[in-house]
Design a protein around this motif. Sequence first.
Motif, short mmCIF file in Angstrom:
data_model
loop_
_atom_site.label_atom_id
_atom_site.label_comp_id
_atom_site.label_asym_id
_atom_site.label_seq_id
_atom_site.Cartn_x
_atom_site.Cartn_y
_atom_site.Cartn_z
N SER A 89 0.83 -1.21 0.00
CA SER A 89 0.00 0.00 0.00
C SER A 89 0.86 1.26 0.00
O SER A 89 0.53 2.26 -0.63
CB SER A 89 -0.94 0.00 1.21
OG SER A 89 -0.21 0.09 2.42
N GLY A 90 2.01 1.18 0.71
CA GLY A 90 2.91 2.32 0.77
C GLY A 90 3.52 2.65 -0.58
O GLY A 90 3.71 3.83 -0.91
N TYR A 91 3.83 1.63 -1.37
CA TYR A 91 4.40 1.86 -2.70
C TYR A 91 3.39 2.60 -3.59
O TYR A 91 3.74 3.56 -4.28
CB TYR A 91 4.78 0.53 -3.35
CG TYR A 91 5.58 0.67 -4.62
CD1 TYR A 91 6.97 0.61 -4.61
CD2 TYR A 91 4.96 0.86 -5.86
CE1 TYR A 91 7.71 0.74 -5.77
CE2 TYR A 91 5.69 0.99 -7.03
CZ TYR A 91 7.06 0.92 -6.97
OH TYR A 91 7.80 1.06 -8.14
N LYS A 92 2.15 2.17 -3.53
CA LYS A 92 1.11 2.82 -4.34
C LYS A 92 0.91 4.27 -3.92
O LYS A 92 0.76 5.17 -4.75
CB LYS A 92 -0.21 2.05 -4.21
CG LYS A 92 -0.18 0.62 -4.76
CD LYS A 92 -1.49 -0.09 -4.50
CE LYS A 92 -1.43 -1.56 -4.88
NZ LYS A 92 -1.28 -1.78 -6.32
N LYS A 93 0.92 4.50 -2.59
CA LYS A 93 0.75 5.86 -2.09
C LYS A 93 1.93 6.74 -2.45
O LYS A 93 1.77 7.91 -2.80
CB LYS A 93 0.55 5.83 -0.57
CG LYS A 93 0.22 7.19 0.03
CD LYS A 93 -0.05 7.08 1.51
CE LYS A 93 -0.40 8.45 2.09
NZ LYS A 93 -0.67 8.37 3.56
N LEU A 94 3.13 6.17 -2.37
CA LEU A 94 4.34 6.93 -2.73
C LEU A 94 4.26 7.37 -4.19
O LEU A 94 4.58 8.53 -4.51
CB LEU A 94 5.59 6.08 -2.51
CG LEU A 94 6.91 6.69 -3.00
CD1 LEU A 94 7.19 8.01 -2.29
CD2 LEU A 94 8.06 5.71 -2.79
N TYR A 95 3.85 6.46 -5.07
CA TYR A 95 3.74 6.84 -6.48
C TYR A 95 2.77 8.02 -6.65
O TYR A 95 3.06 8.97 -7.40
CB TYR A 95 3.28 5.66 -7.34
CG TYR A 95 2.86 6.12 -8.72
CD1 TYR A 95 3.81 6.60 -9.63
CD2 TYR A 95 1.52 6.15 -9.08
CE1 TYR A 95 3.43 7.08 -10.87
CE2 TYR A 95 1.13 6.61 -10.33
CZ TYR A 95 2.09 7.08 -11.22
OH TYR A 95 1.71 7.57 -12.44
N LEU A 96 1.63 7.97 -5.96
CA LEU A 96 0.65 9.05 -6.07
C LEU A 96 1.22 10.37 -5.57
O LEU A 96 0.99 11.43 -6.16
CB LEU A 96 -0.62 8.69 -5.29
CG LEU A 96 -1.44 7.51 -5.84
CD1 LEU A 96 -2.62 7.21 -4.91
CD2 LEU A 96 -1.94 7.80 -7.26
N ASN A 97 1.99 10.31 -4.48
CA ASN A 97 2.61 11.54 -3.94
C ASN A 97 3.65 12.11 -4.89
O ASN A 97 3.74 13.33 -5.08
CB ASN A 97 3.25 11.24 -2.58
CG ASN A 97 2.22 10.97 -1.50
OD1 ASN A 97 1.06 11.36 -1.61
ND2 ASN A 97 2.63 10.30 -0.43
N LYS B 24 10.06 -1.61 -6.88
CA LYS B 24 9.50 -2.38 -5.77
C LYS B 24 10.58 -3.19 -5.05
O LYS B 24 10.64 -3.19 -3.82
CB LYS B 24 8.40 -3.31 -6.26
CG LYS B 24 7.10 -2.61 -6.61
CD LYS B 24 6.05 -3.58 -7.08
CE LYS B 24 4.73 -2.87 -7.39
NZ LYS B 24 3.69 -3.81 -7.85
N SER B 25 11.41 -3.90 -5.80
CA SER B 25 12.42 -4.74 -5.17
C SER B 25 13.34 -3.91 -4.27
O SER B 25 13.63 -4.29 -3.14
CB SER B 25 13.24 -5.49 -6.23
OG SER B 25 13.76 -4.59 -7.20
N HIS B 26 13.77 -2.75 -4.77
CA HIS B 26 14.64 -1.87 -3.99
C HIS B 26 13.93 -1.35 -2.73
O HIS B 26 14.45 -1.47 -1.62
CB HIS B 26 15.09 -0.70 -4.86
CG HIS B 26 15.63 0.48 -4.10
ND1 HIS B 26 16.86 0.47 -3.47
CD2 HIS B 26 15.08 1.70 -3.85
CE1 HIS B 26 17.05 1.62 -2.87
NE2 HIS B 26 16.00 2.39 -3.09
N LEU B 27 12.74 -0.80 -2.89
CA LEU B 27 12.04 -0.18 -1.77
C LEU B 27 11.58 -1.20 -0.75
O LEU B 27 11.60 -0.93 0.46
CB LEU B 27 10.86 0.65 -2.28
CG LEU B 27 11.24 1.94 -3.01
CD1 LEU B 27 10.01 2.61 -3.61
CD2 LEU B 27 11.96 2.91 -2.07
N TYR B 28 11.16 -2.37 -1.20
CA TYR B 28 10.73 -3.40 -0.25
C TYR B 28 11.89 -3.90 0.60
O TYR B 28 11.69 -4.38 1.72
CB TYR B 28 10.09 -4.58 -0.99
CG TYR B 28 8.74 -4.30 -1.62
CD1 TYR B 28 8.02 -3.16 -1.31
CD2 TYR B 28 8.19 -5.18 -2.55
CE1 TYR B 28 6.79 -2.90 -1.89
CE2 TYR B 28 6.95 -4.93 -3.13
CZ TYR B 28 6.26 -3.79 -2.81
OH TYR B 28 5.03 -3.54 -3.38
#
Length: 293
Positions: free
Chosen positions: A103-111, A225-229
């Motif tokens: 969920s955080g990845y999706k929100k980060l993209y929107l921001n 995703k791989s990096h941020l996760y």
Amino acid sequence: MLGYLWGFLYSKYVRFWLKWILRLLTRKCELQRLLDGARAGAQRTLSIEHSLESSKNKVLRNAVHVEEAEVEKCVRDVMKEKKIEQKDTRFKTNLHISLLQISGYKKLYLNVEDLRKVPYDSDNEEHEEQLIELWNLLMPHENLKARISKQWCDIGFQGDDPKTDFRGMGLLGLVNLVYFSKHYTKEARQILSRSNHPKLGYSYAIVGINLTEMAYSLLKNGALKSHLYNVVSGLPQMEHFHQFYCYLVYEFDKFWFEEEPESIMHFNQYREKFHEKIKGLLLDCNVMLTLQN
């Protein structure tokens, strides 16, 4: 054609029966096996994300779209749906972390997208302050004589008013440049100096904005995703995107001088080569591309 056919057969038939057989053998559902066996970070969360997206169960499919505030309830719903005891704290904790990352990845993209959509406005005092801050960070011993000035070319803008160079990436391009200059001031000044090389020089600010576009596109298509996760066990923040941008700036400068292009006219060719290199690194589920102080 054969690859497509196999993918279709696997998703429609093979995967179902394979999961059924493994559940009989292990007495665990797919989510339990993944959360028990996969390494924490991208390896685990990417597997969980794929499992949830591929599920025929609506509760599980919807789990990848929950907001941060709904994650805890979603975990309970998934456990109830899969008949997993609520007292299984290890499953609960690990699934909670993975759902926060998703969920955080999706929100980060929107921001990031929201910031990219903000055009640079020379009538906006905050925008102007950030631009002047960039100059002061990079050129501390030289005063900017006027807001509209050829001096901007000294830090790699194309003309006498930088606002025209932010059109593609909006305020995101400026914020990234300022972030790198503020948090890695020594490195930023060194790279600016190297960018003035008589033979291998390049436009520092313009290349920096170009690298913002690269970071943005990698975030948008899911490659980050791989990096941020791996980097953050929870919600990725704008800070983590800026840090990745800093890594790109530092590594591109090294790459550029190692490649020794004949001319800046070949920039697009080498930019694409660097882009392919980064995409290759991001394919490793254990990757962490960070620039440390």
